[in-house]
Write an enzyme that holds these catalytic residues in place. Structure first.
Site, PDB file in Angstrom:
ATOM      1  N   ARG A  96       0.812  -1.215   0.000  1.00  0.00           N
ATOM      2  CA  ARG A  96       0.000   0.000   0.000  1.00  0.00           C
ATOM      3  C   ARG A  96       0.847   1.268   0.000  1.00  0.00           C
ATOM      4  O   ARG A  96       0.553   2.225  -0.722  1.00  0.00           O
ATOM      5  CB  ARG A  96      -0.952  -0.013   1.202  1.00  0.00           C
ATOM      6  CG  ARG A  96      -1.811   1.232   1.375  1.00  0.00           C
ATOM      7  CD  ARG A  96      -2.426   1.744   0.086  1.00  0.00           C
ATOM      8  NE  ARG A  96      -3.110   0.725  -0.682  1.00  0.00           N
ATOM      9  CZ  ARG A  96      -3.390   0.808  -1.970  1.00  0.00           C
ATOM     10  NH1 ARG A  96      -3.008   1.876  -2.664  1.00  0.00           N
ATOM     11  NH2 ARG A  96      -4.019  -0.154  -2.601  1.00  0.00           N
ATOM     12  N   LYS A 131       2.642  25.331  -4.755  1.00  0.00           N
ATOM     13  CA  LYS A 131       1.363  24.787  -4.287  1.00  0.00           C
ATOM     14  C   LYS A 131       1.446  23.263  -4.278  1.00  0.00           C
ATOM     15  O   LYS A 131       0.805  22.561  -5.070  1.00  0.00           O
ATOM     16  CB  LYS A 131       0.217  25.272  -5.160  1.00  0.00           C
ATOM     17  CG  LYS A 131       0.034  26.787  -5.103  1.00  0.00           C
ATOM     18  CD  LYS A 131      -1.043  27.266  -6.065  1.00  0.00           C
ATOM     19  CE  LYS A 131      -1.167  28.782  -6.046  1.00  0.00           C
ATOM     20  NZ  LYS A 131      -2.178  29.283  -7.009  1.00  0.00           N
ATOM     21  N   LYS A 163       6.206  39.981  -5.066  1.00  0.00           N
ATOM     22  CA  LYS A 163       4.803  40.120  -5.448  1.00  0.00           C
ATOM     23  C   LYS A 163       4.225  41.403  -4.880  1.00  0.00           C
ATOM     24  O   LYS A 163       4.885  42.145  -4.155  1.00  0.00           O
ATOM     25  CB  LYS A 163       4.016  38.903  -4.961  1.00  0.00           C
ATOM     26  CG  LYS A 163       4.471  37.592  -5.584  1.00  0.00           C
ATOM     27  CD  LYS A 163       3.500  36.483  -5.263  1.00  0.00           C
ATOM     28  CE  LYS A 163       3.850  35.207  -6.007  1.00  0.00           C
ATOM     29  NZ  LYS A 163       2.833  34.150  -5.814  1.00  0.00           N
ATOM     30  N   GLU A 195       6.521  40.570  -9.926  1.00  0.00           N
ATOM     31  CA  GLU A 195       5.148  40.346 -10.370  1.00  0.00           C
ATOM     32  C   GLU A 195       4.528  41.644 -10.867  1.00  0.00           C
ATOM     33  O   GLU A 195       4.594  42.674 -10.194  1.00  0.00           O
ATOM     34  CB  GLU A 195       4.309  39.789  -9.224  1.00  0.00           C
ATOM     35  CG  GLU A 195       2.857  39.553  -9.600  1.00  0.00           C
ATOM     36  CD  GLU A 195       2.000  39.158  -8.411  1.00  0.00           C
ATOM     37  OE1 GLU A 195       1.649  37.970  -8.320  1.00  0.00           O
ATOM     38  OE2 GLU A 195       1.691  40.028  -7.576  1.00  0.00           O
ATOM     39  N   ASP A 217       0.694  38.537 -14.106  1.00  0.00           N
ATOM     40  CA  ASP A 217      -0.333  37.921 -13.272  1.00  0.00           C
ATOM     41  C   ASP A 217      -1.739  38.257 -13.742  1.00  0.00           C
ATOM     42  O   ASP A 217      -2.128  39.430 -13.796  1.00  0.00           O
ATOM     43  CB  ASP A 217      -0.148  38.380 -11.817  1.00  0.00           C
ATOM     44  CG  ASP A 217      -1.121  37.685 -10.878  1.00  0.00           C
ATOM     45  OD1 ASP A 217      -1.256  36.454 -10.977  1.00  0.00           O
ATOM     46  OD2 ASP A 217      -1.737  38.383 -10.050  1.00  0.00           O
TER      47      ASP A 217
END
Length: 280
Positions: A96, A131, A163, A195, A217
């Protein structure tokens, strides 16, 4: 194998095995040897076979493993990707955990490959983001590469990405230029990305020295093309971000940007269906 990956494997095995695999211990004779194949039950791109091999070997070093394909290979229903031979108890104990890693990483590689396929014929390269699943970043970024994508920065330490939240208290372009030059002097290997969410910002950033990338962006395709024209043949590389999905990525790529970052390749990837099938 990265140390953090070793730790993650050990944690996953402790989580699953705990004080011992009571099913195998009481219902599988200790002297039984088995042969099994890792079998794909879907279409996609395989990734994580080295991790699966490491897991089986940790449970029992006597297990013999033969990888039948390599990471990054296209697979379809019925493809055998690995052969595993050894004590039946050990194979069942590792099953597993090995499948969990391989299914998850193959899902990331498969998702990435779909975006890469849709941008074929353009200069745009598909990038991942930060992410990622906590603790899995190195692995998931490895799977992105298996799917034909490229890695963005690994973390906060290997690229400065300025940013809008970082510029809340800015004192203008001169202040920004001084910060860039100081970073370049202190940490020569670290690249700088700024950004921009407006074309006038792009124009301003193009006047600065030491900018390696400009992140565009949530711009429209028309704005992306305008930014590419402003940059010209040389200058910072341009990365499109925001609103990227399988329906929009092809048109974004055709604007001429260098990169398209897609958080979905990691945060929304669906595990590839893979099982372990024992044979006589």
């Amino acid at each position: 194998m990265q140390p953090e990956v070793e730790q993650l494997i050990d944690l996953a095995l402790r989580e699953d095995i705990g004080a011992g695999d009571v099913t195998s211990e009481y219902f599988v004779p200790a002297d039984v040897l088995s042969r099994a194949f890792m079998l794909v039950k879907d279409c996609g791109v395989i990734a994580g076979l080295d991790i699966a091999e490491q897991i089986f070997s940790k449970i029992d070093p006597s297990i013999v493993i033969r990888q039948l394909v390599t990471d990054g290979s296209d697979v379809s229903y019925g493809t055998r990707v690995m052969e595993i031979t050894g004590p039946a108890r050990a194979l069942l104990t590792a099953e597993r955990t090995a499948l969990n890693f391989t299914q998850r990483l193959s899902g990331v590689a498969t998702k990435t490959s779909k975006f890469v396929e849709l941008t074929a014929g353009t200069k745009a390269q598909i990038l991942d983001t930060r992410k990622t699943t906590p603790g899995w970043r190195w692995l998931e970024k490895m799977a992105v590469r298996a799917g034909g994508g490229m890695n963005h920065r690994m973390g906060l330490y290997d690229r400065a990405m300025v940013k809008d939240n970082h510029l809340v208290a800015e004192n203008g372009l001169e202040w920004l230029q001084q910060a860039i030059l100081k970073l370049k002097a202190d940490k020569p290997g670290v690249e700088v990305e700024l950004e921009a969410d407006r074309i006038d910002q792009v124009k301003q950033f193009l006047t600065l020295e030491g900018v390696d990338y400009i992140l565009l962006d949530n711009m429209s395709n028309e704005q992306l093309r305008e930014a590419v024209a402003l940059r010209g043949a040389s200058g910072p590389r341009l990365e499109a971000s925001g609103g990227v999905n399988l329906e929009t990525v092809a048109a974004i790529a055709q604007t001429g940007v260098d990169f398209i970052s897609v958080g979905a390749v990691t945060h929304s990837a669906v595990a590839l269906d893979i099982s372990l099938e024992f044979v006589e």
